[in-house]
Design an enzyme around this catalytic site. Structure first.
Site, PDB file in Angstrom:
ATOM      1  N   GLU A   1       0.832  -1.204   0.000  1.00  0.00           N
ATOM      2  CA  GLU A   1       0.000   0.000   0.000  1.00  0.00           C
ATOM      3  C   GLU A   1       0.869   1.258   0.000  1.00  0.00           C
ATOM      4  OE1 GLU A   1      -3.332   0.105   2.519  1.00  0.00           O
ATOM      5  OE2 GLU A   1      -3.865  -1.987   2.174  1.00  0.00           O
TER       6      GLU A   1
ATOM      7  N   ARG B   1      -2.151 -10.744   3.440  1.00  0.00           N
ATOM      8  CA  ARG B   1      -3.354 -11.567   3.303  1.00  0.00           C
ATOM      9  C   ARG B   1      -4.084 -11.215   2.018  1.00  0.00           C
ATOM     10  NH1 ARG B   1      -7.031  -7.590   4.028  1.00  0.00           N
ATOM     11  NH2 ARG B   1      -6.578  -5.972   5.566  1.00  0.00           N
TER      12      ARG B   1
ATOM     13  N   VAL C   1     -10.054  -7.515   0.694  1.00  0.00           N
ATOM     14  CA  VAL C   1     -11.490  -7.488   0.415  1.00  0.00           C
ATOM     15  C   VAL C   1     -11.749  -7.168  -1.060  1.00  0.00           C
ATOM     16  CG1 VAL C   1     -13.684  -6.354   0.978  1.00  0.00           C
ATOM     17  CG2 VAL C   1     -11.996  -6.762   2.784  1.00  0.00           C
TER      18      VAL C   1
END
Length: 462
Positions: free
Chosen positions: A275, A292, A295
């Site tokens: 990010e 991970r 979403v």
């Protein structure tokens, strides 16, 4: 390939992983809490086990119960999904001790990248641009204020083990740092069991751009392009799109190379996300790595054609990536709206309850990820997100028009949701021009709510 996979999650992401396991010939096993005994992720598998009471701490965060469930059901692996234990290094370590393959990165990598101050220092040493700030954690409010005086205000006080906006405070002066530090630290301690803090320069209203990473154990690391996640409310993503509108080819390539370099520096394996924030002068800075599945991964799948969950299962099986960086092409444009069960006129208060009737939109270029069905219960114990609507079109405007249709067609009766506000967002002039940053929702939310209130219903809003 893996033979039997325990899906250590609930809701739409558990359903997605279960389906993917079935598609590759692996047997999925689900876990559920007592309040989820009639949940979709329990009903669509041949075997499921109850792992505790309704509170997440009693069930979906109960490491010993989940490990025992995997053993009892003869699983060889565990997929954590996102949230809950997905970035818990202790859980990953316990899986390994129990002889179970954790479908994600190594426990040491999760621990290293989960501490945001340590991750920041690692990226600095690897030559990845980072936001100016403290060298490691700070122990006192006075120390934090001294750093603010040095790098200039405003600053962001952040929890080293934080996420989702918790343990985070903005400060525009030394006095505000002194006031906010202990408050943020206490919040971090309560949410993550770790009150350690660090300080960095606040880049006001940047764009939040993240790159999807895939990496195998053979040293092959690629990115699947970027997602713009700037439309956020209280540091929670509200809408995402890919590719990022207005991002130059040069900047996209530079950030993609930095993302791969960052993943390699962390010795990363499996799917993850790097990010960045991008300021108004197109300078980009690393802020964190999510170790991970994200979403918003479906929009990347839509434009690249890469099945990210399937790739996770293959990587965990020890299969070498067969996708090269030059194979990755972004085709068209995709959007995702996160629909949450919340009362928008009551400060977005969660609105659990029974779903009386549900209708999902369909058609070319429309995907819905959800675990809702007519008659199901939305529990007050878990996150309020109930569905993700994903649209894919040849152009950005094509994807937006499909999202308008999808949101207009979707029916959820029984609880209030954010759906009407997101529908109106599809007509906002600044959004249509791609002129938005992380301050967009704060700037436009009141006007969207006024329009919604005046219209009285979604079908009368234009």
């Amino acid at each position: 390939m893996l033979k039997r996979v325990l899906v250590a999650n609930r809701g739409e992401i558990a359903v997605r992983i279960i389906r993917e396991c079935l598609d590759i010939g692996a047997e999925p096993v689900s876990v559920y809490s007592t309040t989820d005994s009639h949940s979709l992720h329990k009903m669509i598998v041949p075997k499921s086990l109850c792992v505790g009471g309704p509170k997440a701490s009693e069930s979906y965060l109960n490491i010993s119960n989940i490990i025992e469930a995997a053993k009892l059901s003869g699983c060889d692996s565990i997929h954590p999904g996102y949230g809950f234990l997905s970035e818990n290094s202790t859980f990953a370590e316990e899986c390994t001790k129990a002889g179970l393959k954790f479908i994600g990165p190594d426990a040491g990598v999760i621990k290293k990248m989960g501490n945001k101050s340590a991750a920041r220092e690692l990226m600095k040493s690897a030559g990845i641009p980072t936001v100016p700030g403290s060298d490691g954690p700070v122990n006192t409010a006075e120390e934090a204020a001294d750093i603010g005086d040095c790098i200039g205000y405003p600053v962001l006080i952040k929890a080293s083990a934080g996420g989702g906006g918790k343990g985070m405070r903005r400060a525009y002066s030394r006095d505000e740092v002194m006031k906010a530090f202990s408050e943020a630290s206490l919040e971090a301690e309560n949410n993550f069991g770790n009150g350690e803090m660090y300080v960095e320069k606040l880049i006001e209203n940047p764009r939040h751009i993240e790159f999807q990473i895939l990496a195998d154990k053979y040293g092959n690391t690629i990115h699947l392009g970027e997602r713009d996640c700037s439309i956020q409310r209280r540091n929670q993503k509200f809408l995402e799109e890919t590719p990022a509108w207005g991002l130059s080819k040069t900047l996209r390539n530079e950030m993609g190379k930095a993302a791969v370099k960052a993943a390699k520096a962390a010795d990363y394996e499996n799917a993850g996300t790097i990010e960045f924030v991008v300021d108004k002068n197109n300078n980009f800075y690393f802020i964190e790595m999510n170790t991970r599945l994200q979403v918003e991964h479906p929009i990347t799948e839509a434009v690249t054609g890469v099945n990210i969950v399937k790739e996770q299962l293959k990587i965990a099986s020890g299969i070498e990536l067969d996708i090269k960086q030059e194979d990755v092409v972004q085709n068209g444009h995709a959007l995702e709206c996160r629909i949450t069960a919340e009362k928008v006129f009551k400060n977005f208060m969660p609105n659990p309850g029974k779903i009386d009737f549900i209708h999902f939109p369909a058609g070319h270029g429309i995907r819905v990820d959800s675990a809702l069905y007519s008659g199901c219960e939305i529990s007050p114990y878990y996150d309020s997100m109930v569905a993700k609507i994903i649209t894919h079109g040849k152009t950005r405007l094509d994807a937006i028009r499909k999202m308008r249709r999808a949101l207009g067609e979707m029916v959820i009766q029984g609880v209030d949701t954010t759906l009407p506000v997101q529908y109106l967002l599809m007509y906002n002039h600044d959004f249509l021009r791609g002129q938005y940053d992380t301050g967009f929702v704060d700037k436009n939310l009141s006007s969207l709510l006024k329009i919604y209130k005046a219209a009285g219903s979604i079908n009368e809003s234009i």
